[in-house]
Design a protein around this motif. Sequence first.
Motif, mmCIF file in Angstrom:
data_model
loop_
_atom_site.group_PDB
_atom_site.id
_atom_site.type_symbol
_atom_site.label_atom_id
_atom_site.label_comp_id
_atom_site.label_asym_id
_atom_site.label_seq_id
_atom_site.Cartn_x
_atom_site.Cartn_y
_atom_site.Cartn_z
ATOM 1 N N ILE A 196 0.921 -1.148 0.130
ATOM 2 C CA ILE A 196 0.001 -0.048 -0.051
ATOM 3 C C ILE A 196 0.774 1.430 0.126
ATOM 4 C CG2 ILE A 196 -2.002 -1.156 1.020
ATOM 5 C CD1 ILE A 196 -1.097 0.051 3.740
ATOM 6 N N TYR A 197 0.332 2.249 -0.572
ATOM 7 C CA TYR A 197 1.170 3.492 -0.329
ATOM 8 C C TYR A 197 0.769 4.588 0.844
ATOM 9 C CZ TYR A 197 3.173 7.846 -2.062
ATOM 10 O OH TYR A 197 3.831 8.876 -2.197
ATOM 11 N N GLY A 198 -0.312 4.125 1.452
ATOM 12 C CA GLY A 198 -0.703 4.896 2.635
ATOM 13 C C GLY A 198 -1.165 6.195 2.202
ATOM 14 N N PRO A 199 -1.323 7.325 3.070
ATOM 15 C CA PRO A 199 -1.870 8.423 2.856
ATOM 16 C C PRO A 199 -1.062 9.409 2.000
ATOM 17 C CG PRO A 199 -1.238 8.466 5.211
ATOM 18 C CD PRO A 199 -1.081 7.138 4.477
ATOM 19 N N SER A 200 -1.600 9.748 0.692
ATOM 20 C CA SER A 200 -0.707 10.542 -0.117
ATOM 21 C C SER A 200 -0.637 11.911 0.001
ATOM 22 C CB SER A 200 -1.152 10.350 -1.630
ATOM 23 O OG SER A 200 -2.459 10.503 -1.628
ATOM 24 N N GLY A 201 0.242 12.762 -0.363
ATOM 25 C CA GLY A 201 0.416 14.084 -0.464
ATOM 26 C C GLY A 201 0.555 14.833 0.837
ATOM 27 N N LEU A 202 1.160 14.122 1.953
ATOM 28 C CA LEU A 202 1.382 14.631 3.168
ATOM 29 C C LEU A 202 2.746 15.394 3.039
ATOM 30 C CD1 LEU A 202 0.612 11.522 5.641
ATOM 31 C CD2 LEU A 202 -0.522 13.469 4.972
ATOM 32 N N SER A 203 2.609 16.486 3.600
ATOM 33 C CA SER A 203 3.936 17.394 3.527
ATOM 34 C C SER A 203 4.732 17.249 5.045
ATOM 35 C CB SER A 203 3.555 18.985 3.514
ATOM 36 O OG SER A 203 2.908 18.835 2.205
ATOM 37 N N TYR A 204 5.803 17.789 5.106
ATOM 38 C CA TYR A 204 6.751 17.673 6.171
ATOM 39 C C TYR A 204 5.584 18.516 7.085
ATOM 40 C CZ TYR A 204 9.977 19.272 9.501
ATOM 41 O OH TYR A 204 10.754 19.539 10.842
ATOM 42 N N GLY A 205 5.714 17.904 8.391
ATOM 43 C CA GLY A 205 4.702 18.405 9.523
ATOM 44 C C GLY A 205 3.715 17.760 9.592
ATOM 45 N N GLU A 206 3.046 16.840 8.504
ATOM 46 C CA GLU A 206 1.696 16.307 8.431
ATOM 47 C C GLU A 206 1.618 14.836 8.820
ATOM 48 O OE1 GLU A 206 -0.254 19.440 5.420
ATOM 49 O OE2 GLU A 206 0.330 17.371 4.573
ATOM 50 N N VAL A 207 2.830 14.466 8.967
ATOM 51 C CA VAL A 207 3.217 12.883 9.050
ATOM 52 C C VAL A 207 2.634 12.251 10.411
ATOM 53 C CG1 VAL A 207 4.764 10.842 8.798
ATOM 54 C CG2 VAL A 207 4.870 12.760 7.375
#
Length: 223
Positions: free
Chosen positions: A86-97
């Motif tokens: 799986i890819y997991g949540p996409s489009g997460l920026s630094y600070g959102e992980v």
Amino acid sequence: MQKVVVVTGVSRGLGLELCRQYLSEEAKVYGCCRFPEQSQQLLELKRSAGYQFELVPLDITQPGMIHNLQYVIEEPIDILINNAGIYGPSGLSYGEVAVDPWMEVFRVNTVAPMMVTQALIEKVADSQDKKIILMSSKMGSMGDNQKGGSYIYRSAKAALNAVGKSLSIDLAGKGISVGVLHPGWVQTDMGGANALIDTETSIRGIRKVIEQLSLKNSGQFIN
Ligand SMILES: NC(=O)c1ccc[n+]([C@@H]2O[C@H](COP(=O)([O-])OP(=O)(O)OC[C@H]3O[C@@H](n4cnc5c(N)ncnc54)[C@H](OP(=O)(O)O)[C@@H]3O)[C@@H](O)[C@H]2O)c1
């Protein structure tokens, strides 16, 4: 002798195409996935392949289901392909992980392939070909990372590469070779419609690489 091939994550994408192509080579294929009855393409393939193709319900995050595989699959396994991912949540920026999705992706992409391999290792060791494949990604490469981001997927595949390298060393004594492969950027649900190649092309290449896998190139990352 008829080859036995086991593939995880066969409901769609690369896993489904791996089954299709190995069936066309006359291999006996065990296709593992969470909900076999929900994939029309998979059921169609099963209808045309008959006894040559066994569908095995498997969620690779469930230890009990992984443990049972050794009883469900009776024959020696020539090629074990850990494909599900799986890819997991996409489009997460630094600070959102966040922790939970990261753990989930690690569980599916890194931990589960090791657990499946441990459960089936003696069956692979008893076979003619003795090959284990980990479906990795160039996204796990440090050298290839020009864009940053994708912390979760990149780190899970990088860790999978480390698993593959250790397996290649530990299993060489049993004559088992390990391939850590990048399938290309492929048009699947994960790769998206803009990806560079189709599943048929990717898996044709992957089958060639698997054919050439030996103890000499075991543990290498192959694009
Ligand atoms: N496509 C690309 O461009 C690309 C590039 C590099 C690497 N890869 C790698 O290639 C592999 C296959 O990718 P794909 O593009 O074919 O992806 P996909 O179309 O999203 O298919 C993923 C498969 O994994 C299965 N899966 C997910 N979680 C699972 C679980 N807990 N237990 C069992 N099966 C599970 C899915 O089953 P469900 O239907 O049950 O969800 C599905 O069959 C992955 O490891 C991926 O990381 C792909």
